[in-house]
Write an enzyme that holds these catalytic residues in place. Structure first.
Site, short mmCIF file in Angstrom:
data_model
loop_
_atom_site.label_atom_id
_atom_site.label_comp_id
_atom_site.label_asym_id
_atom_site.label_seq_id
_atom_site.Cartn_x
_atom_site.Cartn_y
_atom_site.Cartn_z
N LYS A 150 13.22 12.80 -0.76
CA LYS A 150 13.02 13.40 0.51
C LYS A 150 12.68 14.89 0.16
CE LYS A 150 12.28 10.89 2.23
NZ LYS A 150 12.37 9.33 2.23
N ARG A 191 -1.80 10.07 7.88
CA ARG A 191 -1.83 9.05 6.64
C ARG A 191 -2.12 9.99 5.31
NH1 ARG A 191 -3.75 3.59 8.06
NH2 ARG A 191 -5.04 3.59 5.96
N GLU A 236 9.62 15.75 -1.67
CA GLU A 236 8.40 15.34 -1.18
C GLU A 236 7.88 16.28 -0.11
OE1 GLU A 236 7.51 11.50 0.55
OE2 GLU A 236 9.76 11.51 1.20
N TRP A 295 -9.31 10.73 1.82
CA TRP A 295 -8.43 11.30 0.69
C TRP A 295 -8.92 11.06 -0.70
CZ3 TRP A 295 -4.82 9.00 -2.96
CH2 TRP A 295 -3.94 9.69 -3.16
N ASN A 326 -12.85 2.67 3.07
CA ASN A 326 -11.31 2.89 2.47
C ASN A 326 -11.36 2.01 1.50
OD1 ASN A 326 -10.81 4.38 4.69
ND2 ASN A 326 -9.37 3.33 5.55
N GLY A 327 -10.85 2.62 0.38
CA GLY A 327 -10.53 1.74 -0.70
C GLY A 327 -11.25 2.28 -2.02
N GLU A 337 17.09 8.34 -2.81
CA GLU A 337 16.34 8.75 -1.84
C GLU A 337 16.42 10.12 -1.11
OE1 GLU A 337 13.92 7.29 -0.35
OE2 GLU A 337 14.17 7.89 1.87
N HIS A 394 25.93 12.45 -20.04
CA HIS A 394 25.01 12.05 -21.01
C HIS A 394 23.66 12.56 -21.21
CE1 HIS A 394 27.80 8.70 -21.94
NE2 HIS A 394 27.95 8.51 -20.49
N CYS A 408 -7.09 7.46 3.11
CA CYS A 408 -8.38 7.33 4.24
C CYS A 408 -7.98 6.74 5.33
CB CYS A 408 -9.69 6.91 3.41
SG CYS A 408 -9.91 7.37 1.66
N LYS A 450 0.60 8.41 3.85
CA LYS A 450 1.65 7.59 4.58
C LYS A 450 1.42 6.20 4.08
CE LYS A 450 4.90 6.72 7.37
NZ LYS A 450 6.17 7.00 6.87
#
Ligand code: M6R
Length: 610
Positions: A487, A27, A490, A75, A100-101, A483, A506, A2, A605
């Site tokens: 990338k 965000r 996502e 969000w 927010n939260g 990484e 394995h 948010c 974000k």
């Protein structure tokens, strides 16, 4: 996550609030809304599901004129994305709030408030806070006191901004566990969850601290701490220039940020290195004392920052000979640990506001670590303020949800830190000089990799119709492979898994066939011959290989293997350089697939809630 924006001014604030929301879009969010108090002292509100553009259209059709207002991008955490669940939430028609939260005890409060006669129109935890404040307002008749009383009942994390039509000249804001910054203007003041939202209107900011509650008026900002004591919070200037948050000539922020890497890696080195050594004092006046006594390093981070920590473990153990553990914050914070004597607690975070990382830091401060060091990109963030020692990366604002320049600057800072630690643990000056010289070469080497962009774009076509992919690396290139896989998944939504190449036989080898592209990073180091054997294992199963290899490594393109030659780099700095082609590969695959590169679905974000 948010986003919050608020303004109190002589002028109409709706344009300021809308622009602030646009700047918070990176965000991640699912709905947006705004409430202002108009000239007749009524609250006017608009809320829309979807993008800020939809809210903007709604406001064009029905303007929200007023000089005091709050706005929000949501969000979803409690209740689906919908217009009814979008913020601002109201209690009656006089009080509006953005939040927010997460309020953990919202169910109990909801039952209590229902019993008091309040009616709920959403499924959110935020509406509970609106009614709780209104209940207190009816008792005390003062918004500031009402907010102050209400927050004593809240458990969880919040940044709140509240307005009331009976008090049309100010807003009350507070924070506990979620960031909130006050933007200082002339005859006007602002608040936001991120200073980037307010750059068109100010470059002067006060960062509220945990437990702060503030009264924001046109001419004055008054802040009290958790104990109710009046406090001043230092005003800092935004360092990067307002245009650092524009895309410029680039199609996406992510591409712009990939291309900024030579400059920001160099900026992260500046002032910290001579030609041949690390300037330890540049890490802080207490750095020498601290590093002399560190016997173990515990790294904590999430996502991309965790991968940076994993690379650092190879460096710290190899160069400093100091044992190093790395763990994701969300796991670390919920288990019992044995803390070795003289352990340095090292948090890595781009935003400095990641909830799990902050929670781990706060626990650590109670737990007997030698000290807490932060590697962070955002000055004034909670992580920076709460750590004993800080090494700032100099990436500048990173807007694309997918971290790129944050990672390579974190690696640069971590390598400099490692050398400083290694010097206290017997690293020979000649070795330090060799590595420092290699670090100075990195910006140029990253530029050389960027010159391969066209070829990497061509390669990316092979991934367009694939559903799965494997990324392989060995040694410090294993986290680089992780990484790279993060990338790709996502932003292109292609399933991507990373393995240390030696683990292939394995298990994961069973997955390899012509539909499973296998991406590998192969610098010319001691492990390259072993890696080549792993590549043969893939080829023998009909797998198609995409190898980013040192031009001296002896890996050649042939049937089933596409080799992109990377200029030779020192093996210690190789993780920084080899990250870049993987970023470009993911970027081009995502563009070909037509996904939302800068704001991939379901992601935010800055993850400021658990
Ligand atoms: O701000 P932080 O570095 O603490 O964020 C941690 C992760 O959320 C972040 O690195 C995330 O994994 C990236 N956006 C992925 O590209």
């Amino acid at each position: 996550m948010c986003g919050i924006v608020g303004a109190v001014s002589e002028r109409d604030v709706q344009g300021i609030l809308l622009e602030g929301l646009r700047r918070l879009e990176y965000r991640g969010y699912d709905s947006a809304g705004m409430a202002v108090i108009d000239g007749d002292h009524q609250v006017q509100r608009a809320r829309e599901l979807g993008k800020v553009a939809a809210l903007s259209d709604a406001i064009d059709a029905n303007p929200l004129d007023g000089q005091l207002g709050i706005a929000h991008t949501r969000w979803a955490t409690h209740g689906e994305p919908s217009q009814l669940n979008a913020h601002p939430h109201m209690s009656g028609d006089r009080l509006a709030i953005v939040h927010n939260g997460i309020i953990e005890n919202y169910q109990d409060l909801r039952e209590e408030l229902k019993a008091d006669g309040f009616t709920f129109t959403s499924q959110t935890d935020t509406e509970v806070v609106a009614h709780l404040i209104e209940k207190n307002y009816r008792a005390v008749g003062d918004l500031y006191d009402a907010v102050k009383a209400a927050i004593t009942r809240l458990r969880g994390a919040y940044a709140l901004a509240v307005i009331h039509a009976d008090e049309p000249d100010h807003m009350v804001v507070c924070r506990e566990g979620s960031p909130l910054v006050v933007g200082v203007g002339i005859g006007e003041n602002f608040i936001a969850s991120d200073q980037l939202a307010l750059l068109p209107v100010t470059d002067r900011f006060m960062f509220l601290e945990e437990g702060d509650i503030a009264d924001i008026r046109k001419e004055k900002v008054s802040i009290h701490d958790r104990e109710g004591t009046p406090v001043e919070r230092k005003i800092t200037r935004f360092e990067h220039g307002a245009d650092s948050v524009d895309k410029g000539e680039y199609r996406h922020f992510m591409l712009k940020e990939i291309y900024e890497q030579p400059r920001v890696v160099k900026a992260t080195m500046e002032g910290r290195l001579t030609d041949s050594s690390v300037l330890e004092q540049a890490l802080g006046t207490d750095a020498a004392d601290l590093l002399e006594n560190v016997r173990h390093v515990q790294i904590i981070a999430c996502g991309t920052s965790y991968h940076a920590g994993m690379v650092a473990r190879y460096w710290i153990e190899e160069l400093a000979g100091v044992p190093c553990s790395v763990e994701v914050a969300s796991e670390y914070r919920y288990r019992k640990h044995v803390i070795q004597p003289d352990t340095l607690f090292l948090c890595i975070s781009q935003s400095g506001e990641t909830a799990d990382t902050l929670a781990a830091l706060r626990q650590a401060k109670e737990a007997g670590f030698r000290a807490a060091l932060a590697i962070c990109n955002v000055p004034g963030s909670s992580l920076v303020r709460e750590s004993d020692l800080v090494i700032m990366t100099q990436a500048g604002p990173e807007i694309g949800v997918a971290s790129t320049k944050a990672f390579t600057t974190q690696l640069t800072a971590l390598l400099i830190f490692t050398l400083a630690l290694a010097r206290h643990n017997g690293l020979a000056p000649e070795k330090e000089a060799e590595i420092v010289k290699a670090i100075h070469l990195v910006p140029g080497q990253v530029n050389d990799v960027l010159a391969l962009d066209g070829e990497i774009e061509e390669l990316s076509k092979a991934f367009m119709d694939k559903n799965h992919s494997l990324f392989l690396g060995r040694g410090s290139q294993f986290p680089v492979a992780m990484e790279g896989a993060l990338k790709l998944k996502e932003i292109s939504y292609i399933h991507a898994e990373a393995y240390p190449a030696g683990e292939l036989k394995h298990g994961p080898l069973a997955l390899v066939d012509s539909e499973m592209p296998v991406v590998t990073v192969a610098p010319n180091n001691d492990l390259v011959e072993k890696l080549k054997s792993n590549l043969e294992e893939v080829r023998a199963r009909g797998g198609e290989l995409f190898v980013f290899a040192d031009k001296e490594a002896g890996v050649k393109s042939e049937e089933g293997i596409h080799v992109m030659q990377i200029p030779s780099v020192h093996e210690i700095t190789a993780p920084i350089v080899y990250t870049v082609p993987l970023q470009l590969l993911s970027y081009h695959v995502a563009v070909l697939k037509g996904t939302d590169v800068d704001q991939p679905r379901n992601l935010a974000k800055s993850v400021t809630v658990e």
